[in-house]
Design an enzyme around this catalytic site. Structure first.
Site, short mmCIF file in Angstrom:
data_model
loop_
_atom_site.label_atom_id
_atom_site.label_comp_id
_atom_site.label_asym_id
_atom_site.label_seq_id
_atom_site.Cartn_x
_atom_site.Cartn_y
_atom_site.Cartn_z
N CYS A 13 -15.03 30.36 -2.59
CA CYS A 13 -14.89 31.73 -2.71
C CYS A 13 -15.59 32.19 -1.51
O CYS A 13 -16.79 31.95 -1.30
CB CYS A 13 -15.75 32.08 -3.62
SG CYS A 13 -15.96 33.97 -3.84
N MET B 296 -9.89 38.60 -1.25
CA MET B 296 -10.74 37.54 -1.62
C MET B 296 -10.91 37.00 -0.03
O MET B 296 -10.22 37.03 1.00
CB MET B 296 -10.05 36.32 -2.29
CG MET B 296 -9.48 36.76 -3.71
SD MET B 296 -7.64 37.67 -3.62
CE MET B 296 -6.66 36.12 -3.34
#
Length: 395
Positions: free
Chosen positions: A104, A314
């Site tokens: 992430c 993201m």
């Protein structure tokens, strides 16, 4: 009626970039959860509140979106040239699994601050004032991340005036540098092509750039699938046919990239690859009401995460965007006007983001050397999370 006492586990709830997650020190987890496996996954799912057929995660810390159904486990690094080992778990919302297949990028910005505040970085490497350089080993994909954390009077600086589209309030800027961000050990372009003809049943043959950088990502042109690139979340997430189409593109792109053998395997690999669509600059109004002018961006990008259009971008996908933009001839590069570039400024549903990346071609094969972007991070809550004692053995 049976009654099982709850156990409590030290944890910190943090925002990193445009994501939130529950952070743990490895040493604080129950012994059975300190190693990969069912016990760890059961614990993290229960902490987050999954699987939840209502898709609300009411009985856990998750926020019922891909951006808020996240967990992080950190420990002092086993590598002499790194400070902290970082493991990321994307928890499915309505299904019983934790996806460990990728990083992430947004929560990467919170790793350095957490590591400093929780004794995982050698005190000699932390200045009283200035910038602490934290060397992070991203264990999911085996890559190095360098985070530059501002320090004031020996404490991590969290507040400031750095603004990030997709985050309501300003905070301290945390530059994050992803070293050699090509994901995994294979080629950055796994098919050997900058643009592929991707056959997608029920959709057609689409031009696609398939790239492993930051996170495996499938880029297609917005116009080929009936979009403009100016769409906000409700235009996609409220359309079941559109979501099914994107999942089909993602599944067949994953097969072409060699990530899975059969398209039906994509259902158990929700975190990777990502699918995104690109378009040339255009005026639009972001979800915040902010007007984005075509002249202010190089291109438009919309990306899906865990089956839904992301509210912003993201972090790992931003690395993929920046890297693809740096390679002349990819769909991302062409949407941005083509040519050579080391930075790209793109529009997403919440606003805009600038990312820098460097890519070089050696013996006919492209590779990325680095990608960098600025994020911010902040502790939201710290203390303990509680789960029923029968979720994971205590020893």
């Amino acid at each position: 009626m049976s009654q099982v006492p709850q156990i409590r586990i030290p944890a910190t709830y943090m925002r990193g970039g445009t994501s939130k997650g529950v952070f743990f020190r490895l040493q604080d987890l129950p012994e059975a959860a300190r190693v990969p496996g069912e016990a760890r996954d059961r614990l993290l799912m229960r902490v987050i509140g999954s699987p939840d057929p209502y898709q609300k995660q009411i009985d856990g810390m998750g926020g019922a979106t891909s951006s808020t159904s996240k967990t992080v486990i950190l420990s002092k690094s086993e590598r002499s040239d790194h400070d902290v080992d970082y493991l990321f778990g994307q928890v499915a919302i309505d299904k019983p699994f934790v996806d460990w297949s990728g990083n992430c990028g947004n929560l990467s910005a919170a790793v350095g601050p957490f590591a400093i505040s929780n004794g995982l970085v050698d005190p000699e490497r932390i200045p009283e004032n200035g910038v602490a350089v934290v060397r992070i080993w991203q264990a999911n994909i085996g890559k190095t991340i360098v985070s530059r954390v501002p320090m004031i009077d020996g404490q991590v600086q969290e507040t400031g005036d750095f603004e990030l589209d997709g985050v309501t309030f300003p905070a301290a800027e945390v530059p994050v540098e992803f070293m050699e961000p090509a994901d995994g050990e294979g080629a950055m372009f796994p098919t050997g092509k900058l643009v592929d003809d991707l056959e997608v049943p029920g959709v057609g043959t689409l031009r696609a750039t398939l790239i492993n950088a930051g996170i495996p990502t499938i880029f297609v042109n917005a116009e080929e699938i009936g979009y403009t690139g100016t769409e906000l979340q409700e235009a996609i997430n409220g359309d079941d046919r559109a979501l099914a189409m994107f999942e089909t593109i993602r599944a067949h792109g994953a097969v072409r990239m060699g990530l899975i053998q059969h398209a039906d395997e994509a259902a158990s690999r929700q975190h990777t690859p990502k699918v995104a669509f690109v378009a040339s600059p255009a005026d639009y109004v972001a979800s915040s009401g902010k007007s984005i002018e075509a002249a202010d961006v190089d291109l438009l990008v919309r990306a899906l995460s865990m089956g839904k259009l992301h509210h912003a971008m993201m972090g790992t996908a931003a690395v993929a965007i920046g890297t693809a933009a740096a390679v002349p001839g990819t769909l991302v590069n062409l949407a941005a006007g083509g040519g050579e570039r080391t930075t790209v400024h793109f529009g997403h549903p919440s606003g805009t983001l600038r990312v820098g990346a460097e890519a070089v071609e050696v013996n006919g094969e492209w590779t990325a050397t680095r990608a960098v972007m600025s994020r911010s991070a902040r502790v939201l809550m710290e203390g303990w999370v509680r789960v029923p004692g029968d979720v994971v053995p205590l020893a």
